[in-house]
Design a protein around this motif. Structure first.
Motif, PDB file in Angstrom:
ATOM      1  N   PHE A 177    -110.444 -35.831  38.914  1.00  0.00           N
ATOM      2  CA  PHE A 177    -109.197 -35.486  39.580  1.00  0.00           C
ATOM      3  C   PHE A 177    -109.415 -34.197  40.366  1.00  0.00           C
ATOM      4  CE2 PHE A 177    -107.561 -32.305  36.449  1.00  0.00           C
ATOM      5  CZ  PHE A 177    -108.436 -32.552  35.403  1.00  0.00           C
ATOM      6  N   SER A 178    -108.636 -34.043  41.405  1.00  0.00           N
ATOM      7  CA  SER A 178    -108.856 -32.900  42.272  1.00  0.00           C
ATOM      8  C   SER A 178    -107.535 -32.325  42.760  1.00  0.00           C
ATOM      9  CB  SER A 178    -109.738 -33.290  43.458  1.00  0.00           C
ATOM     10  OG  SER A 178    -109.134 -34.326  44.186  1.00  0.00           O
ATOM     11  N   LEU A 179    -107.590 -31.057  43.126  1.00  0.00           N
ATOM     12  CA  LEU A 179    -106.440 -30.344  43.668  1.00  0.00           C
ATOM     13  C   LEU A 179    -106.719 -30.036  45.133  1.00  0.00           C
ATOM     14  CD1 LEU A 179    -103.721 -28.780  43.119  1.00  0.00           C
ATOM     15  CD2 LEU A 179    -105.162 -26.754  42.784  1.00  0.00           C
ATOM     16  N   HIS A 180    -105.748 -30.386  45.989  1.00  0.00           N
ATOM     17  CA  HIS A 180    -105.832 -30.078  47.407  1.00  0.00           C
ATOM     18  C   HIS A 180    -104.689 -29.128  47.731  1.00  0.00           C
ATOM     19  CE1 HIS A 180    -108.229 -33.906  48.423  1.00  0.00           C
ATOM     20  NE2 HIS A 180    -108.003 -33.934  47.135  1.00  0.00           N
ATOM     21  N   ILE A 181    -104.988 -28.079  48.489  1.00  0.00           N
ATOM     22  CA  ILE A 181    -103.943 -27.157  48.917  1.00  0.00           C
ATOM     23  C   ILE A 181    -103.831 -27.250  50.433  1.00  0.00           C
ATOM     24  CG2 ILE A 181    -103.104 -24.778  48.873  1.00  0.00           C
ATOM     25  CD1 ILE A 181    -104.953 -24.267  46.488  1.00  0.00           C
ATOM     26  N   MET A 182    -102.742 -27.820  50.896  1.00  0.00           N
ATOM     27  CA  MET A 182    -102.534 -27.985  52.337  1.00  0.00           C
ATOM     28  C   MET A 182    -102.095 -26.675  52.964  1.00  0.00           C
ATOM     29  SD  MET A 182    -103.306 -31.080  52.437  1.00  0.00           S
ATOM     30  CE  MET A 182    -103.367 -32.553  51.415  1.00  0.00           C
ATOM     31  N   ASP A 183    -102.524 -26.461  54.220  1.00  0.00           N
ATOM     32  CA  ASP A 183    -102.094 -25.280  54.981  1.00  0.00           C
ATOM     33  C   ASP A 183    -102.188 -24.017  54.110  1.00  0.00           C
ATOM     34  OD1 ASP A 183     -98.994 -24.083  56.439  1.00  0.00           O
ATOM     35  OD2 ASP A 183    -101.070 -23.736  57.064  1.00  0.00           O
ATOM     36  N   SER A 184    -103.361 -23.763  53.574  1.00  0.00           N
ATOM     37  CA  SER A 184    -103.532 -22.666  52.619  1.00  0.00           C
ATOM     38  C   SER A 184    -103.176 -21.317  53.252  1.00  0.00           C
ATOM     39  CB  SER A 184    -104.957 -22.645  52.069  1.00  0.00           C
ATOM     40  OG  SER A 184    -105.891 -22.499  53.110  1.00  0.00           O
ATOM     41  N   ILE A 213    -100.398 -34.341  36.431  1.00  0.00           N
ATOM     42  CA  ILE A 213    -100.374 -35.774  36.702  1.00  0.00           C
ATOM     43  C   ILE A 213    -100.693 -36.544  35.441  1.00  0.00           C
ATOM     44  CG2 ILE A 213    -102.823 -36.037  37.352  1.00  0.00           C
ATOM     45  CD1 ILE A 213    -101.816 -37.748  39.761  1.00  0.00           C
ATOM     46  N   ARG A 214    -100.136 -37.734  35.317  1.00  0.00           N
ATOM     47  CA  ARG A 214    -100.471 -38.659  34.254  1.00  0.00           C
ATOM     48  C   ARG A 214    -101.392 -39.724  34.843  1.00  0.00           C
ATOM     49  NH1 ARG A 214     -96.958 -38.351  29.894  1.00  0.00           N
ATOM     50  NH2 ARG A 214     -98.648 -39.420  28.797  1.00  0.00           N
ATOM     51  N   PRO A 215    -102.191 -40.416  34.055  1.00  0.00           N
ATOM     52  CA  PRO A 215    -103.195 -41.333  34.604  1.00  0.00           C
ATOM     53  C   PRO A 215    -102.641 -42.636  35.175  1.00  0.00           C
ATOM     54  CG  PRO A 215    -103.290 -41.272  32.205  1.00  0.00           C
ATOM     55  CD  PRO A 215    -102.339 -40.212  32.618  1.00  0.00           C
ATOM     56  N   ASP A 216    -101.335 -42.846  35.104  1.00  0.00           N
ATOM     57  CA  ASP A 216    -100.781 -44.074  35.658  1.00  0.00           C
ATOM     58  C   ASP A 216    -100.473 -43.965  37.153  1.00  0.00           C
ATOM     59  OD1 ASP A 216     -97.381 -43.651  34.382  1.00  0.00           O
ATOM     60  OD2 ASP A 216     -98.875 -42.201  35.025  1.00  0.00           O
ATOM     61  N   VAL A 217    -100.715 -42.783  37.750  1.00  0.00           N
ATOM     62  CA  VAL A 217    -100.539 -42.628  39.198  1.00  0.00           C
ATOM     63  C   VAL A 217    -101.827 -42.067  39.792  1.00  0.00           C
ATOM     64  CG1 VAL A 217     -98.051 -42.317  39.072  1.00  0.00           C
ATOM     65  CG2 VAL A 217     -99.531 -40.319  38.994  1.00  0.00           C
ATOM     66  N   SER A 218    -102.046 -42.344  41.083  1.00  0.00           N
ATOM     67  CA  SER A 218    -103.290 -41.902  41.719  1.00  0.00           C
ATOM     68  C   SER A 218    -103.106 -40.627  42.532  1.00  0.00           C
ATOM     69  CB  SER A 218    -103.842 -43.003  42.620  1.00  0.00           C
ATOM     70  OG  SER A 218    -102.889 -43.322  43.608  1.00  0.00           O
ATOM     71  N   GLU A 219    -101.855 -40.268  42.813  1.00  0.00           N
ATOM     72  CA  GLU A 219    -101.629 -39.072  43.605  1.00  0.00           C
ATOM     73  C   GLU A 219    -100.254 -38.504  43.295  1.00  0.00           C
ATOM     74  OE1 GLU A 219    -103.008 -38.687  47.906  1.00  0.00           O
ATOM     75  OE2 GLU A 219    -100.830 -38.736  48.162  1.00  0.00           O
ATOM     76  N   LYS A 220    -100.175 -37.179  43.325  1.00  0.00           N
ATOM     77  CA  LYS A 220     -98.882 -36.516  43.144  1.00  0.00           C
ATOM     78  C   LYS A 220     -98.836 -35.301  44.055  1.00  0.00           C
ATOM     79  CE  LYS A 220     -95.763 -34.612  39.685  1.00  0.00           C
ATOM     80  NZ  LYS A 220     -95.567 -34.344  38.244  1.00  0.00           N
ATOM     81  N   LYS A 221     -97.702 -35.153  44.751  1.00  0.00           N
ATOM     82  CA  LYS A 221     -97.541 -34.019  45.667  1.00  0.00           C
ATOM     83  C   LYS A 221     -96.375 -33.163  45.237  1.00  0.00           C
ATOM     84  CE  LYS A 221     -99.262 -36.275  49.845  1.00  0.00           C
ATOM     85  NZ  LYS A 221     -98.977 -36.694  51.227  1.00  0.00           N
ATOM     86  N   GLU A 222     -96.560 -31.854  45.312  1.00  0.00           N
ATOM     87  CA  GLU A 222     -95.459 -30.926  45.118  1.00  0.00           C
ATOM     88  C   GLU A 222     -95.645 -29.812  46.130  1.00  0.00           C
ATOM     89  OE1 GLU A 222     -94.483 -31.576  40.355  1.00  0.00           O
ATOM     90  OE2 GLU A 222     -94.851 -29.553  41.120  1.00  0.00           O
ATOM     91  N   GLY A 223     -94.830 -29.867  47.168  1.00  0.00           N
ATOM     92  CA  GLY A 223     -94.975 -28.889  48.245  1.00  0.00           C
ATOM     93  C   GLY A 223     -96.322 -29.018  48.923  1.00  0.00           C
ATOM     94  N   ARG A 224     -97.079 -27.943  48.995  1.00  0.00           N
ATOM     95  CA  ARG A 224     -98.389 -27.980  49.652  1.00  0.00           C
ATOM     96  C   ARG A 224     -99.509 -28.372  48.686  1.00  0.00           C
ATOM     97  NH1 ARG A 224    -100.228 -23.472  50.800  1.00  0.00           N
ATOM     98  NH2 ARG A 224     -98.745 -22.088  49.734  1.00  0.00           N
ATOM     99  N   GLN A 226    -110.489 -20.313  55.407  1.00  0.00           N
ATOM    100  CA  GLN A 226    -109.645 -19.640  56.375  1.00  0.00           C
ATOM    101  C   GLN A 226    -108.201 -20.070  56.167  1.00  0.00           C
ATOM    102  OE1 GLN A 226    -110.469 -17.343  58.649  1.00  0.00           O
ATOM    103  NE2 GLN A 226    -112.665 -17.402  58.273  1.00  0.00           N
ATOM    104  N   LYS A 227    -107.292 -19.213  56.562  1.00  0.00           N
ATOM    105  CA  LYS A 227    -105.861 -19.560  56.520  1.00  0.00           C
ATOM    106  C   LYS A 227    -105.633 -20.869  57.264  1.00  0.00           C
ATOM    107  CE  LYS A 227    -101.402 -17.845  58.150  1.00  0.00           C
ATOM    108  NZ  LYS A 227    -100.688 -16.763  58.874  1.00  0.00           N
ATOM    109  N   GLY A 228    -104.849 -21.752  56.633  1.00  0.00           N
ATOM    110  CA  GLY A 228    -104.588 -23.054  57.239  1.00  0.00           C
ATOM    111  C   GLY A 228    -105.556 -24.131  56.809  1.00  0.00           C
TER     112      GLY A 228
END
Lengths: 113, 113
Positions: free
Chosen positions: A73-80, A50-61, A14-16
């Motif tokens: 590794f996984s992709l999360h989309i916030m407020d879809s 992402i490169r393996p020397d970091v555990s998380e990277k954010k760009e916008g949502r 659902q949206k969000g």
């Protein structure tokens, strides 16, 4: 050794909501992990990487979570949003040597309004 | 604005015809790639090039051939098209340095009847 396993194959939220797409790799020498977004009739476009020397990277949502020990590794989309409805591909690559991507099989995401 | 151009966007052709799919990029990238993408989404590398006069076969066996006479141009040729060649063909390129992402073209959707 060269495979990248991606799941799920399709996803409806659902949206969000916060869709999560997962990838697992085998070759511990991989050192670059991008995500691509593809709309119908278009070529894939680089979303975030992402490169393996970091555990998380954010760009916008969009957020990549990286677990080096688990080789996942996984992709999360916030407020879809409905505009995020697309096919998403993960990939892994060695940045030295022949430098070829190994792509996952893709996840078709639909975000309902 | 895409910096990598593929023509034609759509092509319907009869069995046995010779065809060339064009790919050009204006970014001066050394590395170029051809992928085949079936309706089931998965991307398969069929050819790549690391520079002028350098071409290699990819992971998926293909009856197509490629050439790289100029940095900006990486055409793909099928000498005798067959219905099994029906697919989407995506061209990509990548520069040097720390920017490891691929830039994809919009693809050529080929149908062989």
């Amino acid at each position: 050794q060269q495979q990248v396993k991606q799941s799920p194959q399709s996803l409806i939220v659902q949206k969000g909501g916060i869709p999560i797409i997962n990838c697992a790799y085998e070759n511990t020498a991989f050192d670059y992990f991008p995500w691509y977004q593809q709309f119908p009739g278009k070529g894939p476009a680089l979303l975030i990487a992402i490169r393996p020397d970091v555990s998380e990277k954010k760009e916008g949502r969009f957020t990549i979570s990286f677990n080096k020990s688990a080789k996942q590794f996984s992709l999360h989309i916030m407020d879809s949003q409905p505009g995020d409805s697309a096919t998403y591909f993960c990939a892994a690559a060695l940045t030295s040597g022949t430098y070829k991507y190994i792509f996952g099989t893709g996840t078709r995401l639909k975000v309902l309004a | 604005e895409a910096d990598i151009y593929q023509t034609p966007r759509y092509l319907v052709i009869g069995t046995g015809k010779k065809i060339t799919l064009e790919c050009s990029q204006t970014m001066g990238h050394d590395k170029m790639y051809w992928y085949q993408q079936d309706p089931g989404m998965e991307l398969h590398l069929i050819h790549y090039s690391y520079g002028v006069n350098s071409t290699e076969k990819g992971d998926l066996s293909s009856e197509s051939t490629v050439s790289r006479i100029r940095t900006e141009h990486f055409p793909l040729t099928l000498e005798s098209a067959r219905p099994s060649h029906t697919s989407q063909y995506l061209c990509a390129s990548r520069g040097t340095g720390l920017n490891y992402g691929y830039t994809f073209g919009s693809g050529t959707r080929l149908t062989v009847v």
